[in-house]
Design a protein around this motif. Structure first.
Motif, mmCIF file in Angstrom:
data_model
loop_
_atom_site.group_PDB
_atom_site.id
_atom_site.type_symbol
_atom_site.label_atom_id
_atom_site.label_comp_id
_atom_site.label_asym_id
_atom_site.label_seq_id
_atom_site.Cartn_x
_atom_site.Cartn_y
_atom_site.Cartn_z
ATOM 1 N N GLN A 98 0.814 -1.217 0.000
ATOM 2 C CA GLN A 98 0.000 0.000 0.000
ATOM 3 C C GLN A 98 0.849 1.270 0.000
ATOM 4 O O GLN A 98 0.370 2.331 -0.396
ATOM 5 C CB GLN A 98 -0.916 0.003 1.233
ATOM 6 C CG GLN A 98 -1.850 -1.189 1.304
ATOM 7 C CD GLN A 98 -2.726 -1.323 0.065
ATOM 8 O OE1 GLN A 98 -3.318 -0.344 -0.389
ATOM 9 N NE2 GLN A 98 -2.803 -2.529 -0.470
ATOM 10 N N ARG A 99 2.109 1.136 0.432
ATOM 11 C CA ARG A 99 2.959 2.333 0.545
ATOM 12 C C ARG A 99 4.418 1.904 0.495
ATOM 13 O O ARG A 99 4.812 0.913 1.124
ATOM 14 C CB ARG A 99 2.662 3.072 1.844
ATOM 15 C CG ARG A 99 3.305 4.452 1.951
ATOM 16 C CD ARG A 99 2.521 5.326 2.914
ATOM 17 N NE ARG A 99 3.147 6.613 3.150
ATOM 18 C CZ ARG A 99 3.118 7.650 2.317
ATOM 19 N NH1 ARG A 99 2.515 7.538 1.156
ATOM 20 N NH2 ARG A 99 3.687 8.800 2.628
ATOM 21 N N ALA A 100 5.216 2.643 -0.259
ATOM 22 C CA ALA A 100 6.642 2.326 -0.401
ATOM 23 C C ALA A 100 7.476 3.568 -0.174
ATOM 24 O O ALA A 100 6.995 4.703 -0.290
ATOM 25 C CB ALA A 100 6.926 1.768 -1.797
ATOM 26 N N ILE A 101 8.738 3.338 0.151
ATOM 27 C CA ILE A 101 9.707 4.427 0.231
ATOM 28 C C ILE A 101 10.899 4.080 -0.643
ATOM 29 O O ILE A 101 11.316 2.918 -0.706
ATOM 30 C CB ILE A 101 10.161 4.697 1.687
ATOM 31 C CG1 ILE A 101 11.054 5.936 1.749
ATOM 32 C CG2 ILE A 101 10.872 3.489 2.287
ATOM 33 C CD1 ILE A 101 11.335 6.438 3.151
ATOM 34 N N VAL A 102 11.424 5.078 -1.343
ATOM 35 C CA VAL A 102 12.662 4.940 -2.097
ATOM 36 C C VAL A 102 13.742 5.697 -1.334
ATOM 37 O O VAL A 102 13.660 6.919 -1.165
ATOM 38 C CB VAL A 102 12.528 5.509 -3.521
ATOM 39 C CG1 VAL A 102 13.849 5.363 -4.271
ATOM 40 C CG2 VAL A 102 11.398 4.814 -4.284
ATOM 41 N N ILE A 103 14.736 4.958 -0.855
ATOM 42 C CA ILE A 103 15.876 5.535 -0.140
ATOM 43 C C ILE A 103 17.025 5.582 -1.135
ATOM 44 O O ILE A 103 17.730 4.594 -1.350
ATOM 45 C CB ILE A 103 16.246 4.697 1.107
ATOM 46 C CG1 ILE A 103 15.038 4.516 2.021
ATOM 47 C CG2 ILE A 103 17.419 5.328 1.858
ATOM 48 C CD1 ILE A 103 15.236 3.456 3.090
ATOM 49 N N ASN A 149 3.400 12.893 -8.219
ATOM 50 C CA ASN A 149 1.974 12.982 -7.869
ATOM 51 C C ASN A 149 1.430 11.645 -7.361
ATOM 52 O O ASN A 149 0.237 11.364 -7.510
ATOM 53 C CB ASN A 149 1.175 13.459 -9.081
ATOM 54 C CG ASN A 149 1.581 14.847 -9.523
ATOM 55 O OD1 ASN A 149 1.609 15.771 -8.712
ATOM 56 N ND2 ASN A 149 1.924 14.995 -10.789
ATOM 57 N N GLU A 150 2.318 10.844 -6.779
ATOM 58 C CA GLU A 150 1.928 9.534 -6.256
ATOM 59 C C GLU A 150 2.168 9.519 -4.745
ATOM 60 O O GLU A 150 3.288 9.283 -4.287
ATOM 61 C CB GLU A 150 2.722 8.424 -6.952
ATOM 62 C CG GLU A 150 2.498 7.019 -6.403
ATOM 63 C CD GLU A 150 1.034 6.652 -6.262
ATOM 64 O OE1 GLU A 150 0.475 6.861 -5.150
ATOM 65 O OE2 GLU A 150 0.455 6.170 -7.245
ATOM 66 N N PRO A 151 1.129 9.778 -3.943
ATOM 67 C CA PRO A 151 1.323 9.885 -2.492
ATOM 68 C C PRO A 151 1.683 8.562 -1.825
ATOM 69 O O PRO A 151 2.123 8.574 -0.675
ATOM 70 C CB PRO A 151 -0.033 10.403 -1.996
ATOM 71 C CG PRO A 151 -1.016 9.974 -3.047
ATOM 72 C CD PRO A 151 -0.272 10.048 -4.340
#
Length: 280
Positions: free
Chosen positions: A128-133, A149-151
């Motif tokens: 449902q949610r990702a982070i790019v480090i 524009n992708e929350p």
């Protein structure tokens, strides 16, 4: 680049990994390409009709073999993400092609492997949610643009403030470092920022771009981190994810030190650290 064949050989030789740890991805399907990249761009790649200007922006002559290679790399990052979801971590020997935009390639990047993987998992409802480090020394301008524009995807970038690209896109959080930044200043910011961001974002999955072009020996990096500092960076990122039970898919990113042995050692450190933290 030679490092892509030498790195697995080194990891096998020293016993960090075994043959059973490896998997070989197939080329990424067209449907997955089109969920991240535009039909017009994909058509130009398929038909070999990129303009001279577009080819120059990518940085090397376009051949069908390079496009196929890019599809395999992107599928490898997607496969890594799914392995990480099950097992905690997975690492792509290649990947980190973060200068590719939805509608064009730049900076030796044809497809954006991390953007493709995150988009596919979101599309399939697997996360449902990702982070790019993104800790490559160059800002991930393509990734920032794709997810502007992708929350559901948070983009974090540590990079050289005066390094490529000259025109930066806007990530959710950008930290630009001055030329010559060394271990202490770099790691101080990492220790401060990463835990706070993860606690705020609460992602299901992390994509970590572990470029080793932050080294002082790097021909393109312009920062002054040591091998020990780069290894500590990897340790902190991966341990911070492990402590939060956050699966992490790693892409190798850049590394352009004068001595190939330095590049291999720095990338191998990422795998050694991962084995030490997630192998227990």
């Amino acid at each position: 680049m030679e490092k892509y064949s030498l790195l697995p050989e080194q990891l096998l030789y020293e016993g960090t990994v075994t043959e059973d740890d490896f998997f070989a991805p197939a080329p990424l399907p067209e449907a997955a390409i089109l969920r991240t990249h535009t039909p017009e761009y994909w058509h130009k790649l398929k038909t070999g009709t990129l303009s001279t200007k577009e080819i120059r922006a990518i940085g090397f002559p376009m051949r069908p073999e390079l496009i196929e290679r890019g599809r395999v790399i992107a599928q490898g990052t997607l496969d890594c993400a799914r392995h990480a979801w099950r097992e905690g971590i997975a690492l792509n020997i290649a990947g980190g092609t973060h200068h590719s935009f939805a509608d064009r390639g730049e900076g030796f990047c044809v497809f954006n492997d991390i953007a493709i993987a995150a988009t596919e998992l979101l599309h399939a409802g697997e996360i449902q949610r990702a982070i790019v480090i993104d800790l490559d020394v160059h800002q991930g301008n393509g990734t920032a643009s794709i997810f502007a524009n992708e929350p559901r995807v948070f983009t974090l970038s540590f990079h050289g403030a005066r390094n490529y690209p000259a025109r930066k896109m806007v990530s959710d959080l950008d930290l630009g470092f001055p030329d010559g930044t060394g271990d202490a200043a770099y790691l101080e910011q990492l220790y401060r920022v990463l835990p706070a961001v993860l606690d705020e974002v609460q992602p299901d999955l992390a994509f970590y771009l572990s470029g080793v072009d932050i080294l002082e020996s790097d021909k393109l990096g312009r920062l002054s981190c040591t091998l020990a500092g780069c290894r500590e960076r990897d340790r902190f990122v991966l341990q911070t994810c492990k402590d939060r039970q956050l699966p992490v898919a790693v892409s190798m990113g850049g590394g352009y030190s004068t001595r190939l042995a330095t590049i291999i050692e720095a990338h191998a450190n990422t795998f050694r650290v991962a084995a030490g933290i997630f192998g227990n």
